[in-house]
Motif scaffolding. Structure first.
Motif, PDB file in Angstrom:
ATOM      1  N   LEU A  26       0.445  -1.398  -0.431  1.00  0.00           N
ATOM      2  CA  LEU A  26       0.308  -0.048   0.595  1.00  0.00           C
ATOM      3  C   LEU A  26       0.821   0.949   0.648  1.00  0.00           C
ATOM      4  O   LEU A  26       0.271   2.009  -1.172  1.00  0.00           O
ATOM      5  N   GLU A  27       2.083   1.402   0.952  1.00  0.00           N
ATOM      6  CA  GLU A  27       3.130   2.762   0.723  1.00  0.00           C
ATOM      7  C   GLU A  27       4.034   3.159  -0.323  1.00  0.00           C
ATOM      8  O   GLU A  27       3.671   3.920  -1.070  1.00  0.00           O
ATOM      9  N   GLU A  28       3.491   1.250  -1.395  1.00  0.00           N
ATOM     10  CA  GLU A  28       4.740   1.540  -2.333  1.00  0.00           C
ATOM     11  C   GLU A  28       4.326   2.560  -3.197  1.00  0.00           C
ATOM     12  O   GLU A  28       4.404   3.314  -4.340  1.00  0.00           O
ATOM     13  N   VAL A  29       2.120   1.869  -3.276  1.00  0.00           N
ATOM     14  CA  VAL A  29       1.257   2.677  -4.496  1.00  0.00           C
ATOM     15  C   VAL A  29       1.021   4.074  -3.783  1.00  0.00           C
ATOM     16  O   VAL A  29      -0.012   4.584  -4.970  1.00  0.00           O
ATOM     17  N   GLY A  30       1.608   4.421  -2.536  1.00  0.00           N
ATOM     18  CA  GLY A  30       1.360   5.841  -2.469  1.00  0.00           C
ATOM     19  C   GLY A  30       0.099   6.031  -0.851  1.00  0.00           C
ATOM     20  O   GLY A  30      -0.390   6.720  -0.596  1.00  0.00           O
ATOM     21  N   GLN A  31      -0.126   5.143  -0.771  1.00  0.00           N
ATOM     22  CA  GLN A  31      -1.226   4.729   0.486  1.00  0.00           C
ATOM     23  C   GLN A  31      -0.522   5.044   1.914  1.00  0.00           C
ATOM     24  O   GLN A  31       0.139   4.185   1.867  1.00  0.00           O
ATOM     25  N   PRO A  32      -1.262   5.356   2.825  1.00  0.00           N
ATOM     26  CA  PRO A  32      -0.534   5.022   4.048  1.00  0.00           C
ATOM     27  C   PRO A  32      -1.239   3.961   4.534  1.00  0.00           C
ATOM     28  O   PRO A  32      -2.336   2.776   4.120  1.00  0.00           O
ATOM     29  N   GLY A  33       0.066   2.622   5.266  1.00  0.00           N
ATOM     30  CA  GLY A  33      -0.241   1.256   5.635  1.00  0.00           C
ATOM     31  C   GLY A  33      -1.032   1.550   6.896  1.00  0.00           C
ATOM     32  O   GLY A  33      -1.478   0.004   6.378  1.00  0.00           O
ATOM     33  N   VAL A  62     -14.387  -8.501  -5.516  1.00  0.00           N
ATOM     34  CA  VAL A  62     -14.586  -7.997  -4.105  1.00  0.00           C
ATOM     35  C   VAL A  62     -13.157  -6.961  -3.479  1.00  0.00           C
ATOM     36  O   VAL A  62     -13.054  -6.302  -3.163  1.00  0.00           O
ATOM     37  N   ALA A  63     -11.801  -7.948  -3.796  1.00  0.00           N
ATOM     38  CA  ALA A  63     -10.308  -7.468  -2.702  1.00  0.00           C
ATOM     39  C   ALA A  63     -10.512  -6.071  -3.588  1.00  0.00           C
ATOM     40  O   ALA A  63     -10.315  -4.272  -3.337  1.00  0.00           O
ATOM     41  N   ARG A  64     -10.720  -6.098  -5.380  1.00  0.00           N
ATOM     42  CA  ARG A  64     -10.158  -4.720  -6.083  1.00  0.00           C
ATOM     43  C   ARG A  64     -11.425  -3.690  -5.279  1.00  0.00           C
ATOM     44  O   ARG A  64     -10.570  -2.275  -5.289  1.00  0.00           O
ATOM     45  N   GLU A  65     -12.629  -3.820  -5.293  1.00  0.00           N
ATOM     46  CA  GLU A  65     -13.599  -2.651  -4.942  1.00  0.00           C
ATOM     47  C   GLU A  65     -13.522  -2.473  -4.092  1.00  0.00           C
ATOM     48  O   GLU A  65     -13.822  -1.069  -3.614  1.00  0.00           O
ATOM     49  N   ALA A  66     -13.341  -3.181  -2.812  1.00  0.00           N
ATOM     50  CA  ALA A  66     -13.044  -2.240  -1.575  1.00  0.00           C
ATOM     51  C   ALA A  66     -12.365  -1.605  -1.221  1.00  0.00           C
ATOM     52  O   ALA A  66     -12.080  -0.305  -0.896  1.00  0.00           O
ATOM     53  N   LEU A  67     -10.768  -2.135  -2.243  1.00  0.00           N
ATOM     54  CA  LEU A  67      -9.876  -1.158  -2.199  1.00  0.00           C
ATOM     55  C   LEU A  67      -9.983   0.163  -3.119  1.00  0.00           C
ATOM     56  O   LEU A  67      -9.305   1.503  -2.465  1.00  0.00           O
ATOM     57  N   ARG A  68     -10.899  -0.222  -4.071  1.00  0.00           N
ATOM     58  CA  ARG A  68     -10.906   0.751  -4.665  1.00  0.00           C
ATOM     59  C   ARG A  68     -11.700   2.123  -4.489  1.00  0.00           C
ATOM     60  O   ARG A  68     -11.267   3.472  -4.133  1.00  0.00           O
ATOM     61  N   THR A  69     -12.702   1.795  -3.326  1.00  0.00           N
ATOM     62  CA  THR A  69     -13.597   2.607  -2.397  1.00  0.00           C
ATOM     63  C   THR A  69     -12.947   3.226  -1.257  1.00  0.00           C
ATOM     64  O   THR A  69     -12.870   4.280  -0.376  1.00  0.00           O
ATOM     65  N   GLU A  70     -11.481   2.367  -0.274  1.00  0.00           N
ATOM     66  CA  GLU A  70     -11.483   2.938   0.983  1.00  0.00           C
ATOM     67  C   GLU A  70     -10.027   3.770   0.450  1.00  0.00           C
ATOM     68  O   GLU A  70      -9.590   4.981   1.640  1.00  0.00           O
ATOM     69  N   THR A  71      -9.629   3.246  -0.891  1.00  0.00           N
ATOM     70  CA  THR A  71      -8.983   4.538  -1.211  1.00  0.00           C
ATOM     71  C   THR A  71      -9.546   5.823  -1.878  1.00  0.00           C
ATOM     72  O   THR A  71      -8.442   6.677  -2.085  1.00  0.00           O
ATOM     73  N   ARG A  72     -10.563   6.053  -2.214  1.00  0.00           N
ATOM     74  CA  ARG A  72     -11.410   7.313  -2.167  1.00  0.00           C
ATOM     75  C   ARG A  72     -11.477   7.603  -3.869  1.00  0.00           C
ATOM     76  O   ARG A  72     -10.948   8.055  -4.596  1.00  0.00           O
ATOM     77  N   LEU A  73     -10.800   6.234  -4.556  1.00  0.00           N
ATOM     78  CA  LEU A  73     -11.328   5.914  -6.598  1.00  0.00           C
ATOM     79  C   LEU A  73      -9.246   7.045  -6.632  1.00  0.00           C
ATOM     80  O   LEU A  73      -9.525   7.438  -7.848  1.00  0.00           O
ATOM     81  N   THR A  74      -8.422   6.796  -5.890  1.00  0.00           N
ATOM     82  CA  THR A  74      -6.876   7.396  -5.958  1.00  0.00           C
ATOM     83  C   THR A  74      -6.362   6.602  -6.834  1.00  0.00           C
ATOM     84  O   THR A  74      -5.097   6.977  -7.216  1.00  0.00           O
ATOM     85  N   LEU A  75      -6.477   4.905  -6.881  1.00  0.00           N
ATOM     86  CA  LEU A  75      -5.447   4.137  -7.797  1.00  0.00           C
ATOM     87  C   LEU A  75      -5.652   3.806  -8.572  1.00  0.00           C
ATOM     88  O   LEU A  75      -7.244   3.484  -9.103  1.00  0.00           O
ATOM     89  N   GLU A  77      -6.047   1.418 -11.533  1.00  0.00           N
ATOM     90  CA  GLU A  77      -6.169  -0.088 -11.517  1.00  0.00           C
ATOM     91  C   GLU A  77      -5.025  -1.344 -11.203  1.00  0.00           C
ATOM     92  O   GLU A  77      -4.597  -1.858 -10.869  1.00  0.00           O
ATOM     93  N   ARG A  78      -3.824  -0.511 -12.307  1.00  0.00           N
ATOM     94  CA  ARG A  78      -1.791  -1.021 -12.454  1.00  0.00           C
ATOM     95  C   ARG A  78      -1.917  -1.276 -11.103  1.00  0.00           C
ATOM     96  O   ARG A  78      -1.714  -2.787 -10.258  1.00  0.00           O
ATOM     97  N   GLU A  79      -1.903  -0.087  -9.992  1.00  0.00           N
ATOM     98  CA  GLU A  79      -2.392   0.037  -8.336  1.00  0.00           C
ATOM     99  C   GLU A  79      -2.574  -1.174  -7.583  1.00  0.00           C
ATOM    100  O   GLU A  79      -2.234  -1.853  -7.067  1.00  0.00           O
ATOM    101  N   ILE A  80      -3.880  -0.972  -8.360  1.00  0.00           N
ATOM    102  CA  ILE A  80      -5.189  -2.134  -7.166  1.00  0.00           C
ATOM    103  C   ILE A  80      -4.518  -3.381  -7.294  1.00  0.00           C
ATOM    104  O   ILE A  80      -4.246  -3.623  -6.797  1.00  0.00           O
ATOM    105  N   GLU A  81      -3.939  -3.718  -8.705  1.00  0.00           N
ATOM    106  CA  GLU A  81      -4.138  -5.181  -9.211  1.00  0.00           C
ATOM    107  C   GLU A  81      -2.652  -5.558  -8.320  1.00  0.00           C
ATOM    108  O   GLU A  81      -2.225  -6.950  -7.257  1.00  0.00           O
ATOM    109  N   TYR A  82      -1.371  -4.394  -8.419  1.00  0.00           N
ATOM    110  CA  TYR A  82      -0.513  -4.850  -7.534  1.00  0.00           C
ATOM    111  C   TYR A  82      -0.584  -5.509  -5.580  1.00  0.00           C
ATOM    112  O   TYR A  82       0.384  -5.823  -5.590  1.00  0.00           O
ATOM    113  N   VAL A  83      -0.859  -4.730  -5.326  1.00  0.00           N
ATOM    114  CA  VAL A  83      -1.075  -5.026  -4.125  1.00  0.00           C
ATOM    115  C   VAL A  83      -1.995  -5.893  -3.862  1.00  0.00           C
ATOM    116  O   VAL A  83      -2.077  -6.519  -2.924  1.00  0.00           O
TER     117      VAL A  83
END
Length: 222
Positions: A26-33, A62-75, A77-83
């Motif tokens: 998460l930190e590698e794609v600019g999000q707080p751990g 579901v994992a991707r959608e939850a991450l997309r929502t939790e990060t307020r659509l700031t990531l 798709e490549r970053e989401i897939e990486y996480v």
């Protein structure tokens, strides 16, 4: 009264697998751990909801959608897939190998019962050196429902051709053990995550501070 199981299924996420390194991704794609925990909780909730509504919920989507929502659509798709890909590379807890080995050495079949995808689960088991101890992998995809719906535990019993009362689930989540108990299985709860089981859920048949202690107690049942 619980009896010694013929097969012991281990939950995977947070029971065998340590999710903490996902914070680094998460930190590698600019999000707080620190968003790891709320993301995973959102993911679990959003995955259970379709089961309650009578639908299925694919792990990756579901994992991707939850991450997309939790990060307020700031990531991206490549970053989401990486996480999300990090689920396949996570380390085990120190008590995972000795617990699985103890069950296998006792001549009892070992399985993994997880909401993760079959492919990611197998890659994790191979990378962690656990695959040699595991006889069965049963996932929510196989059962068509998510934990803690009773059908996922019954699916594990059907796959292994084991009476449900001779199947045990080991988990660090009291709600997972509750689901197993409601399905008629034996449950072993490890205190590593929740410290105390509380009184909301059905009590597990055996409890321990580590997975090894839980495995010992399961093998000591008559």
């Amino acid at each position: 009264m619980a009896v010694r199981p013929n097969v012991v299924f281990f939950d995977v996420l947070e029971t065998l697998i340590n999710l903490a390194p996902l914070a680094d991704r998460l930190e590698e794609v600019g999000q707080p751990g620190i968003i790891l925990e709320p993301w995973f909780l959102r993911f679990q909730r959003d995955a259970m909801a379709p089961t309650l509504a009578g639908d299925s919920a694919p792990f990756d989507a579901v994992a991707r959608e939850a991450l997309r929502t939790e990060t307020r659509l700031t990531l991206s798709e490549r970053e989401i897939e990486y996480v999300v890909d990090g689920f396949s590379t996570l380390p085990t807890f120190d008590d995972a190998v000795p617990a699985l080995k103890k069950i296998a050495d006792a001549g009892v079949a070992v399985g993994c019962l997880t909401v993760n995808s079959p492919e990611r689960t197998r890659r994790f088991l191979e990378g962690a050196g656990l695959i040699g101890f595991v006889d069965h992998i049963v996932t929510a995809q196989d059962a068509g429902v998510w934990k803690p719906h009773p059908d996922i535990y019954r699916c594990a019993a059907q796959v292994t051709e084991t009476p449900i009362e001779r199947l045990a689930l080991v988990a660090v989540h009291a709600w997972d053990c509750h689901g197993a108990k409601r399905a008629g299985a034996v449950a072993g709860w490890c205190a590593r995550l929740e410290y105390e089981p509380g009184d909301v859920f059905l009590p597990a048949d055996v409890m321990g501070e580590t997975l090894v202690e839980v495995a010992d107690k399961l093998m000591s049942l008559n």
